[in-house]
Design a protein around this motif. Structure first.
Motif, PDB file in Angstrom:
ATOM      1  N   CYS A  47     118.612 -18.090  45.984  1.00  0.00           N
ATOM      2  CA  CYS A  47     118.830 -16.658  46.173  1.00  0.00           C
ATOM      3  C   CYS A  47     118.002 -15.862  45.175  1.00  0.00           C
ATOM      4  CB  CYS A  47     120.313 -16.315  45.974  1.00  0.00           C
ATOM      5  SG  CYS A  47     121.432 -17.080  47.153  1.00  0.00           S
ATOM      6  N   VAL A  48     117.830 -14.603  45.487  1.00  0.00           N
ATOM      7  CA  VAL A  48     117.166 -13.690  44.552  1.00  0.00           C
ATOM      8  C   VAL A  48     118.131 -13.366  43.420  1.00  0.00           C
ATOM      9  CG1 VAL A  48     116.146 -11.394  44.282  1.00  0.00           C
ATOM     10  CG2 VAL A  48     115.688 -12.741  46.349  1.00  0.00           C
ATOM     11  N   CYS A  49     117.659 -13.421  42.187  1.00  0.00           N
ATOM     12  CA  CYS A  49     118.516 -13.208  41.013  1.00  0.00           C
ATOM     13  C   CYS A  49     119.044 -11.775  40.973  1.00  0.00           C
ATOM     14  CB  CYS A  49     117.749 -13.485  39.729  1.00  0.00           C
ATOM     15  SG  CYS A  49     117.349 -15.220  39.482  1.00  0.00           S
ATOM     16  N   THR A  50     120.322 -11.657  40.678  1.00  0.00           N
ATOM     17  CA  THR A  50     120.957 -10.361  40.446  1.00  0.00           C
ATOM     18  C   THR A  50     121.681 -10.408  39.111  1.00  0.00           C
ATOM     19  OG1 THR A  50     123.045 -10.953  41.516  1.00  0.00           O
ATOM     20  CG2 THR A  50     121.297 -10.088  42.939  1.00  0.00           C
ATOM     21  N   GLU A  51     122.240  -9.282  38.735  1.00  0.00           N
ATOM     22  CA  GLU A  51     122.973  -9.219  37.460  1.00  0.00           C
ATOM     23  C   GLU A  51     124.126 -10.200  37.436  1.00  0.00           C
ATOM     24  OE1 GLU A  51     126.137  -7.862  34.758  1.00  0.00           O
ATOM     25  OE2 GLU A  51     126.174  -7.794  36.946  1.00  0.00           O
ATOM     26  N   ALA A  52     124.684 -10.539  38.609  1.00  0.00           N
ATOM     27  CA  ALA A  52     125.821 -11.460  38.679  1.00  0.00           C
ATOM     28  C   ALA A  52     125.445 -12.878  38.298  1.00  0.00           C
ATOM     29  CB  ALA A  52     126.414 -11.439  40.084  1.00  0.00           C
ATOM     30  N   ASP A  53     124.152 -13.200  38.250  1.00  0.00           N
ATOM     31  CA  ASP A  53     123.717 -14.542  37.875  1.00  0.00           C
ATOM     32  C   ASP A  53     123.538 -14.699  36.370  1.00  0.00           C
ATOM     33  OD1 ASP A  53     123.388 -15.678  40.560  1.00  0.00           O
ATOM     34  OD2 ASP A  53     121.814 -14.173  40.773  1.00  0.00           O
ATOM     35  N   PHE A  54     123.830 -13.639  35.614  1.00  0.00           N
ATOM     36  CA  PHE A  54     123.619 -13.665  34.177  1.00  0.00           C
ATOM     37  C   PHE A  54     124.922 -13.368  33.450  1.00  0.00           C
ATOM     38  CE2 PHE A  54     119.506 -13.055  35.965  1.00  0.00           C
ATOM     39  CZ  PHE A  54     118.611 -13.667  35.097  1.00  0.00           C
TER      40      PHE A  54
END
Length: 1168
Positions: free
Chosen positions: A721-728
């Motif tokens: 998936c494309v990275c979003t703030e939820a991945d950090f």
């Protein structure tokens, strides 16, 4: 003081008894501590989430193969009350067998049916309460329901293919150990024993072997010796054909070894008594043996010959090398005790472990029982200053101190997991009792951030800590945890390794199809995540790697987790939705890669049937597995991928032989599955398909098909998936605020991460975020949130310290003392260091790297030596001094003196000691710019300062061989103002009452005052006082610039004081301690309680007396007058109201020393 304790992988993966061996042990409930037996275990045999009390973690199955004499499962010798529990069915992947949970206790359950009916087989067609009979017919007396949403039960009794074999002649035996080779092998071994609990020893044993999957068994007593009494059964985890039997050491100490799956044996005598064994994870013939006299032996010939490695080894603290992290496969890690009782971490080769060939990877001693080697990590604990400090080595590199948030102040730690190059730890902080906070680390295991607060914990039957955390098998990053909120325990779920948590949505309908009214967050589903009372058997929640969407657990619906009214629930979409499947506790076994679920009721009564579901728990069919009701003692499933055969262990009566019922499930399938029998299923979290940075689609068998799946194929496809703030997640030192941003915590200085940099090098400058480990997202905001390489700034030396390696200020004459030089900032590669030991010897170093192991020096004379260190580079210099006493003990010393004083005014300094009576004392005082100390026999001195500025005073107290010191800084001015501050009561909840916390909070308060008033920071000094409730002293100082001009006058400082009070009274001074915690700062009010009744009936003299008392009370506060003045903008002049805190600011000429802090306090800390 708690030790780092253990955890490791997941309960889902650790629910079987052994790593790599399909072993089951049976014992008699009631005869061994209330229903469970716990033999001595080898290191690594305990579940990694259930540590040994007071110890660092044992190695779990991942990364090493553990051998163990097994937990025992058995049968009752007497009638069991209906309130007791039956046995559950479990099997963990790779462990070689399903196991049964020992009878549970402590939870209320519904009444059982008449035992007589069960024995006679009556009532077999009765449906479970509130469920539908086959065909959808409703039972009398039930409410209207939606049949489409109800769990369907087919009451027609079907028959499973089974055979029964009795272990004739073993009716008196009360323990059994079972091994099922599996993986295309038809061999099953059973060791039964008669354990005499009065004698505390084994008096009889029998060895049985089956070569037809348990249809028939042969007794092998004649092959091992008719008079031989066997105690334990071991199986090589890397070659199941190799079997090892231990004889009872009270009769003889021998090994019986088989290389043909137990068909024949050879006996070997031992000259020591084995307490536990540890097999090598790769080499099938390499074994470590731990003896009862704490010696460690090694064998490279599968036990035929042994060699002593080390004496004085700590129990359960020895480990094989981990492949990939160690170059030598025969390297052994161990913790050994020295002659004087200290513990140290040693490594050596298994066949060459002489004193000359041993290494000590961690310098110095470690806390006893604290070594753990797990995957790529090595952990040790070292306590100093009354606080435990935890150290980690990643991939066998140098040890680094594990960094938790500054004020976590842990008193106990357990490593939950080291999977996927990350450490998951449970930490009990200074203000917690029965809960732990979950922390997750970076790849090196050094920097930890908070994942979840207040996770419930319980103490196991052997005193081990059990954390209510469960890792769901088959889906990485997915955990369930029971969190305590306002004395209520609630179940939460995460899909991204603790970055986000949410409550479980309760089922829409109950078992009958009636609607369930349960609204989040007031009502939700709560699950029991505890393992059984026997920590080496299955728990009451189950998931499998081969069935990643299916989770089965017991629990309840409501506002909190309850031990009563327990039902069984299943989720077939990885925890998004749940269904109720039984109103009473059942044990669940996964067959055919999870394509079939087997349920067996928890009951103390004999049973002869079980339930099967082919559609993930939506409907159940009733099957009988024996013609005569059986008291079930345990269940073992066939090891391997398909799991289509299981053996039920039990007895027909309390005095009958062991009955072994082989159940073959192959007949319930129509055929093997073809491609058209499957459908795709996408993993998601409440509709969000990106889980841990990827979209994953699995294939599931269609619910209406009864075909056999065979081997597990895994995910059909996976797309990043494309990275979003939820991945950090937030990086170390940062906290997530209500707006979702990660901002620095009040105690954290982001620039501190570059302090080890050298000019010309680079370091990673954190953005405040770090990607969740094992997250597979790409592009998107990854570049924005990833730490950026940045050139190291050239910095002058700052924060130089010189200390001894053990933190003491004493050294023994004629012995090495190791001095450590520490520098907070500066170019460590281009710095000249000069060290003067104070005894006429000095040395020089060209950079700090050459001093990483410390500077060793021997003092040949007794005395006090002034050790100085000077650091220079092209941008500046710094120096530090250590006053070292060569050869004296004491517990604590606190230097009491004013924070601020006036020039030429005598100051009293007092050394307060704990304990107060320690014999003859020598006091060494260092103050001002004096190069020689003042030595006294009294604990108080008086002196004057003739010039303004900041002055440091150090007192050292010598008592025998102990020397302690305290250092304080005092501000000297001609005049100043002071005011007592108080705070919102909630600040006390976060006050650990230690000097570092008071110093940091003083700095935060000062910053808030400057921002609220605009007063330059040079005029303000804040000192937080020891003790509770939290209070502080505010000083207004007459700062002058370096030229000596522009000094404030008394009138100017009066204006500053009025401005500060005005802002304090308007509640304009506040700060955020942590996200959601606001602290208000205000001036402490003087409250005068009425001495007389103020009703109109009293005389005017009484009123006059009250007013006099009030004015006298107000007269106790002091304000200093000032002699110099400087122009200052006039602050607002609010009118003074009754009770205004300006009445607290009063004039005086001399500062009053603060009150003596309470025992153990290190005095107030201030910011200037």
């Amino acid at each position: 003081m708690g030790k780092v304790g253990a955890g490791g992988g997941s309960p889902a993966r650790l629910s079987a008894l052994l790593a790599g061996a399909g072993l089951l042990v049976l014992c008699v409930p009631g005869a061994c501590g209330g229903g469970s037996c716990y033999p001595q275990l080898s290191p690594g045999s305990a579940p990694r989430w259930a540590p040994t009390p007071g110890g660092f973690p044992r190695q779990g199955p991942r990364g090493r193969a553990a051998a163990t004499p097994l937990p025992l499962l058995g049968r009752p010798l007497f009638a069991v009350a209906p309130g007791d529990r039956a046995l559950s069915l479990e099997r963990a992947p790779g462990t070689g067998g399903s196991v049964a949970v020992a009878p549970r206790s402590g939870r209320r359950r519904r009444s059982e049916a008449d035992p007589g009916k069960a024995e006679r087989g009556e009532g077999a067609s009765r449906s479970p309460r509130g469920v539908l009979r086959d065909g959808g017919q409703q039972e009398p007396g039930t409410l209207e329901r939606d049949p489409d949403k109800a769990t369907r039960f087919r009451m027609e009794e079907l028959r499973l293919t089974s055979t029964t074999f009795a272990l004739t002649g073993d009716s008196a035996h009360n323990q059994a150990m079972v091994h099922w080779s599996g993986h295309n092998s038809s061999v099953i071994l059973i060791l039964t024993k008669l354990y005499d609990y009065n004698l505390g020893s084994i008096t009889e044993s029998s060895l049985w072997r089956s070569t037809d999957y348990g249809t028939t068994y042969e007794k092998l007593n004649d092959k091992v010796g008719l008079k031989t009494i066997l105690s334990y059964l071991y199986v090589c985890p890397t070659n199941k054909r190799k079997i090892m039997l231990l004889t009872d050491p009270e009769i003889e100490s021998s090994l019986l070894i088989s290389s043909d799956e137990g068909a024949t044996y050879q006996k070997y005598r031992l000259n020591f008594y084995i307490q536990s064994l540890l097999f090598h994870p790769k080499q099938e013939d390499w074994i470590l043996a731990y003896s009862q006299d704490q010696k460690l032996y090694s064998s490279a010939e599968f036990g035929r010959r042994w060699q002593l490695i080390q004496e004085g080894v700590v129990p359960n603290r020895f480990y094989w090398s981990v492949m990939g992290s160690n170059k030598e496969p025969d390297l052994v890690h161990l913790e050994a005790r020295t002659v004087d009782g200290h513990s140290q971490y040693l490594t050596c080769r298994m066949q060459n472990c002489t004193e000359a060939n041993r290494n000590k990877p961690f310098p110095g001693y470690i806390d006893p029982d604290s070594l753990i080697v797990q995957d790529d990590y090595v952990f040790v604990q070292l306590t100093s200053g009354g606080r435990p400090h935890y150290y980690v080595s990643y991939r066998r590199n140098a040890f680094a101190q594990m960094k938790l948030p500054k004020y976590a102040l842990p008193k106990d730690m357990h490593v939950i997991s080291t999977d996927e190059n990350q450490v998951f730890a449970a930490v009990q902080e200074w203000n917690q009792n029965d809960t732990y906070n979950l922390y997750i680390s970076d790849t090196r295991g050094v920097y930890f951030t908070l994942a979840l607060e207040n996770v419930q914990s319980n103490r196991g039957p052997e005193g081990n800590i059990m954390i209510d955390l469960y890792e769901v098998a088959g889906i990485k990053g997915m955990f369930l945890a029971n969190k305590k909120i306002d004395n209520q325990v609630k179940t939460f779920i995460t899909y991204n390794k603790g970055r986000d948590w949410r409550l479980l949505q309760a089922p829409d309908t109950d078992l009958r199809g009636d609607p369930v009214h349960c609204l989040l967050p007031y009502c939700s589903l709560h699950l029991h995540l505890k393992v059984s009372e026997n920590p080496y058997t299955s728990g009451i929640i189950a998931s499998r790697d081969t069935a990643p969407s299916i989770i089965v657990a017991s629990g309840n619906i409501g506002s909190e987790l309850s031990d009563s009214d327990i039902s069984m629930f299943v989720s077939s979409d990885a925890g998004n939705t749940w269904r109720q499947i039984f109103e009473e506790e059942h044990s669940i076994l996964y067959l055919d890669q999870g394509g079939v679920l087997v349920a067996m009721k928890h009951t103390s009564l004999p049973i002869r049937h079980l339930w099967l579901s082919f559609d993930e728990g939506r409907s159940w069919s009733k099957y009988s597995f024996t013609s005569i009701p059986l008291f079930v003692d345990g269940v073992l499933g066939e090891p391997g991928e398909e799991t289509l055969i299981m053996t039920v262990f039990g007895h027909f009566s309390h005095r009958s032989e062991w009955q072994l019922v082989k159940v073959d499930y192959k007949s319930v399938f129509d055929r093997r599955c073809a491609e058209e029998d499957y459908r795709p299923w996408q993993l998601h979290s409440q509709g969000e398909a990106c889980i841990m940075g990827a979209k994953r689609i699995y294939k599931k068998r269609k619910s209406e098909r009864k075909c056999m799946q065979g081997k597990y194929a895994g995910a059909m496809e996976s797309e990043p998936c494309v990275c979003t703030e939820a991945d950090f997640d937030c990086d170390y030192g940062y906290e997530r605020h209500s707006n979702g941003q990660c901002l620095p915590a009040f105690w954290f200085n982001p620039s501190s991460l570059s302090k080890d940099c050298s000019l010309g090098q680079s370091y990673l400058n954190s953005t405040g975020y770090r990607k969740v480990v094992s997250n597979n997202c790409t592009d998107g905001v990854r570049e924005q949130y990833t730490a950026k390489p940045q050139k190291c700034p050239g910095k002058a030396p700052r924060g130089l310290r010189i200390i001894t390696a053990d933190g003491k200020l004493t050294a023994e004459q004629g012995h090495n003392v190791t001095l450590m030089v520490q520098l907070e900032e500066g170019d460590v590669q281009r710095t000249l260091i000069q060290v003067d030991f104070g005894d006429g010897i000095a040395v020089s170093y060209v950079n700090l790297s050459s001093m990483e192991d410390g500077i060793k020096h021997v003092y040949h004379n007794v005395g006090i030596f002034r050790v100085t260190v000077q650091v220079d580079n092209s941008l500046g210099s710094d120096s530090a001094v250590l006053y070292l006493h060569v050869t004296c003990p004491l517990e604590h010393v606190h230097l009491s003196l004013p924070f601020v004083t006036t020039k030429n005014k005598e100051v009293n300094a007092t050394a307060v000691l704990w304990p107060s009576q320690v014999g003859t004392l020598t006091y060494v005082w260092w103050y001002g710019n004096k190069t020689e100390p003042l030595i006294t026999l009294e604990g108080s001195i008086s002196f004057k300062f003739t010039s303004e500025g900041m002055n440091t005073i150090t007192v050292q107290v010598s008592a025998g061989n102990a020397i302690l010191q305290d250092t304080k800084t005092i501000a000297v001015y001609e005049e100043f103002r002071s005011l007592r501050l108080s705070f919102s009561p909630n600040l006390d909840d976060y006050n650990p009452d230690i000097p570092e916390w008071r110093r940091d909070i003083s700095r935060v308060i000062k910053k808030s005052l400057v921002e609220a008033t605009g007063v330059p920071g040079q005029h303000i000094l804040v000192a937080v006082l020891p003790g509770l409730p939290t209070a502080a002293e505010l000083f207004v100082l007459p700062y002058q610039d370096p030229t000596g001009e522009n000094k404030r006058s008394a009138e100017d400082l009066e204006q500053i004081s009025e401005l500060l009070i005005h802002k304090l009274n308007q509640n304009s001074v506040h700060f955020e301690l942590k996200p959601g915690v606001q602290i208000l700062v205000h001036a402490a009010h003087l409250t005068a309680a009425p001495l007389v009744d103020l009703t109109p009936t009293h005389s005017g003299s009484a009123m006059l007396m009250l007013l006099s008392v009030l004015f006298v009370g107000l007269a106790v506060f002091v304000i200093y007058k000032f002699k110099r003045r400087v122009a200052l903008p006039s602050p607002p002049s609010p009118s003074t109201q009754p009770g205004d805190s300006s009445l607290r600011l009063q004039r005086a000429r001399h500062a009053t020393p603060p009150s003596t802090p309470k025992r153990g306090s290190a005095g107030a800390q201030f910011a200037i």
